[in-house]
Design an enzyme around this catalytic site. Structure first.
Site, PDB file in Angstrom:
ATOM      1  N   ASP A 199       0.831  -1.195   0.000  1.00  0.00           N
ATOM      2  CA  ASP A 199       0.000   0.000   0.000  1.00  0.00           C
ATOM      3  C   ASP A 199       0.867   1.247   0.000  1.00  0.00           C
ATOM      4  O   ASP A 199       2.038   1.226   0.379  1.00  0.00           O
ATOM      5  CB  ASP A 199      -0.903   0.010   1.245  1.00  0.00           C
ATOM      6  CG  ASP A 199      -2.042  -0.984   1.137  1.00  0.00           C
ATOM      7  OD1 ASP A 199      -2.248  -1.537   0.046  1.00  0.00           O
ATOM      8  OD2 ASP A 199      -2.725  -1.214   2.161  1.00  0.00           O
TER       9      ASP A 199
ATOM     10  N   LYS B 216      -3.594   3.158  -2.978  1.00  0.00           N
ATOM     11  CA  LYS B 216      -4.996   3.576  -2.899  1.00  0.00           C
ATOM     12  C   LYS B 216      -5.014   4.916  -2.181  1.00  0.00           C
ATOM     13  O   LYS B 216      -4.497   5.034  -1.075  1.00  0.00           O
ATOM     14  CB  LYS B 216      -5.853   2.562  -2.151  1.00  0.00           C
ATOM     15  CG  LYS B 216      -6.118   1.282  -2.933  1.00  0.00           C
ATOM     16  CD  LYS B 216      -7.004   0.360  -2.140  1.00  0.00           C
ATOM     17  CE  LYS B 216      -7.387  -0.863  -2.952  1.00  0.00           C
ATOM     18  NZ  LYS B 216      -8.223  -0.539  -4.108  1.00  0.00           N
TER      19      LYS B 216
ATOM     20  N   MET C 269     -10.182   7.154   8.584  1.00  0.00           N
ATOM     21  CA  MET C 269     -10.599   7.922   7.403  1.00  0.00           C
ATOM     22  C   MET C 269     -11.666   8.937   7.767  1.00  0.00           C
ATOM     23  O   MET C 269     -12.673   9.100   7.067  1.00  0.00           O
ATOM     24  CB  MET C 269     -11.088   6.976   6.298  1.00  0.00           C
ATOM     25  CG  MET C 269      -9.985   6.070   5.756  1.00  0.00           C
ATOM     26  SD  MET C 269     -10.566   4.743   4.688  1.00  0.00           S
ATOM     27  CE  MET C 269     -11.136   3.534   5.909  1.00  0.00           C
TER      28      MET C 269
END
Length: 470
Positions: free
Chosen positions: A249, A271, A384
Site C-alpha cells: 500500500d 490507494k 478515514m
C-alpha cells in the site's frame, strides 16, 4: 547519502600511511586485516609500529612522507595529528592519484573508514557520515553480540561449496538451500561435529534441494503496522525478507520496504482516499499472477489487514484461484495512536467496548448507529475521518452527543512526524484545520490523552523542530 558504501579490493594494492603515532596505529589495525602492502612514514614511531615493521607486516620509513612515496597507492591515510602536516600529506596523496582520508577531518577526506564487524569473509560496515561515531560503535557492539564467532567459518565452508550448489536451479530452490544452511542447520552441525559435520550437512541439504519439488506459489497478507518498523512482528519481517514479490500500500514506509531482498519485485499498489487508485480487481489479478508463477508473494498492508484493509475481497480472489495464503496480523493504527497518547481503548467506568469505524464507505460518508454512539461514555476509533469531521460532528450532536465529548486525533501514529491533537467534538473540524491534519489520522472519540503523554508529545515536537533547524 554523501558517502557511497563500497568494498575495495586491496589484494596486491599499495596503501600509504602518513604518521606513525597512536592515531596511525588505530588505522593500521584495520589495514593489516587486508592483503594490501602497507608503507608507513613518520618520525617518532609508536612501539607497535616498530613491532609490525620488525615482523615484516609493514614497511616503515622514519621520516615524513615525501613526493613519490604515494606513487601507485590506492589509499593514503593522513594520521599525523597535526593539521598542517596532514594537509601536506593529503596533497601528496591526491597528486599521486590515491584516495585520501584525513583522520578526524571529514571535509578534507575523500573517503571515510566505517566501524567494522569482522567475521571474515563476512564483513559488516557501519557508517554515520561522520556525524555520530559513538552511535556507530554502539551498533557495532550490538552486532558483535548477535553474530556468532562461527559465522566466518560457516561462510568460508559455504563459499567452497558454491560450485556444488550450482546444480540447484537459480531462484527459489537455491535461496531455500542457502537459507536453511545459514539459518541454523550449518551452525548446529558445526557445534555437534565440527567442520566435517558441516560439509556432510551441506551434502544432505543439497540432496533435499534436488529431490524436493519446488514450492508452489503462496501469498502472505501482512499487516505492516502503523509505520514504525520496530512494531512489525518477527514473522512479518521474515516473510518480507523471503518474498519474491512485495505488493504494498501507499502508506507503507520505505524503512519497512528496505527489509525486502534487493532482487525482489516491489510494486506500490496505491490507494488514495478520494483520489486515483489501483482497482481492487487489478491488485487481486497481480497477486494471483505472481503466485501462479510460483512466487512467494507478500501483500503488505498498512496497519492490520483485517481492519478496513479489504482483506476479505483479496482472500475471496485467492481462494477462488486456488492460491495458498496466510494472514499475518499487524498493529492497527488505533492501537498505536492510543498507546502514544497514553489512552486505554477501553476503561472501567467509561466504556466497556470500543468500536472501529470508518468515516467513509465506497459511496461517500459512512452511516452508523449514531444514537448509540452519542450516549455518554461511548468510545470509538474512527479511521478515514478527517474529511468527514464536519459530517461526524453533525450526526453525533444531532443524536444527543455532548459538545464537550473529548476527541484525540493522532496523525502518522508511531512515526517520527507523529502529531497529536486533543480537542472536543464541537471544535473537531476547526482543530483539524488549525493543526494542518491531512492524514493518515485516527480519531479516538470519547478519549482524551493523559497529561504526561501530552507533555511527552510536546517534547518530541520540540525535538523534531530543533533538529530541523540544525
Amino acid at each position: 547519502m554523501r558517502h557511497f558504501p563500497i568494498f575495495l579490493d586491496l589484494s596486491g594494492r599499495h596503501v600509504a600511511v602518513s604518521g606513525a603515532g597512536e592515531c596511525a596505529v588505530s588505522k593500521l589495525r584495520l589495514l593489516l586485516k587486508t592483503n594490501a602492502s602497507i608503507a608507513v612514514f613518520g618520525p617518532s614511531p609508536a612501539p607497535q609500529v616498530l613491532a609490525w615493521a620488525a615482523e615484516g607486516r609493514i614497511a616503515f620509513t622514519g621520516r615524513p612522507i615525501r613526493q613519490g612515496d604515494a606513487a601507485g597507492a590506492a589509499l593514503l591515510y593522513a594520521a599525523n595529528e597535526d593539521e598542517a602536516e596532514d594537509a601536506r600529506a593529503a596533497a601528496i596523496g591526491r597528486q599521486a592519484g590515491a584516495l585520501v582520508n584525513v583522520v578526524d577531518n571529514l571535509d578534507a577526506s575523500q573517503f571515510i573508514t566505517p566501524a567494522i564487524v569482522d567475521r571474515d569473509p563476512v564483513t559488516v560496515a557501519i557508517g554515520t557520515e561522520g556525524a555520530a561515531p559513538v552511535l556507530a560503535r554502539r551498533i557495532k557492539a550490538d552486532l558483535e553480540e548477535r553474530l556468532p564467532a562461527s559465522l566466518g567459518l560457516l561462510a568460508r565452508i559455504g563459499q567452497a561449496f558454491r560450485d556444488r550448489a550450482a546444480i540447484i536451479p537459480m531462484g527459489r530452490g537455491r535461496r531455500d538451500f542457502w537459507s536453511r544452511y545459514y539459518s541454523g542447520e550449518g551452525d548446529a552441525a558445526l557445534k555437534a561435529g565440527g567442520e566435517a559435520a558441516v560439509r556432510a550437512t551441506l551434502e544432505d541439504l543439497l540432496t533435499d534441494a534436488i529431490e524436493t519439488r519446488p514450492r508452489d506459489g503462496h501469498v502472505a497478507l501482512i499487516g505492516a503496522g502503523p509505520g514504525d518498523p520496530d512494531l512489525l512482528t518477527v514473522k512479518a519481517r521474515r516473510l518480507i525478507h523471503e518474498a519474491d514479490v512485495v505488493l504494498h500500500d501507499r502508506l507503507v514506509p520505505q524503512p519497512i520496504l528496505e527489509l525486502a531482498r534487493r532482487e525482489a519485485i516491489i510494486v506500490e499498489t496505491g490507494k488514495t482516499g478520494y483520489g486515483p487508485s489501483w482497482s481492487q480487481d487489478d491488485i487481486n489479478a497481480l497477486m494471483i499472477e505472481h503466485a501462479e508463477d510460483g512466487a512467494q508473494v507478500v501483500r503488505l498492508k498498512s496497519g492490520d489487514p483485517g481492519i478496513f484493509g479489504r482483506l476479505d475481497e483479496e482472500l475471496d480472489a485467492l481462494e477462488g484461484a486456488g492460491v495458498a495464503f496466510e494472514v499475518v496480523p499487524g498493529i492497527t493504527a488505533a492501537a498505536a495512536a492510543a498507546a502514544s497518547a497514553g489512552i486505554s481503548l477501553t476503561k472501567r467506568g467509561r466504556n466497556s467496548s470500543v468500536r472501529f469505524l470508518t468515516g467513509r464507505d465506497t459511496e461517500g460518508f459512512a452511516e452508523h448507529d449514531w444514537r448509540d454512539l452519542a450516549k455518554p461514555g461511548s468510545g470509538a476509533a474512527i479511521y478515514m475521518g478527517v474529511k468527514a469531521a464536519s459530517f461526524l460532528r453533525g450526526r453525533l450532536m444531532m443524536h444527543g452527543a455532548d459538545a464537550d465529548t473529548p476527541v484525540t486525533v493522532v496523525e502518522n501514529a508511531s512515526r517520527a512526524d507523529q502529531k497529536t491533537v486533543a480537542t472536543t467534538l464541537l471544535e473537531l473540524p476547526e482543530a483539524l484545520a488549525d493543526a494542518g491534519i491531512a492524514g493518515p489520522a485516527v480519531l479516538l472519540y470519547g478519549m482524551a490523552p493523559r497529561q504526561a503523554a501530552k507533555a511527552l508529545q510536546g517534547a518530541a515536537t520540540s525535538i523534531h523542530e530543533n533538529a530541523g533547524a540544525l
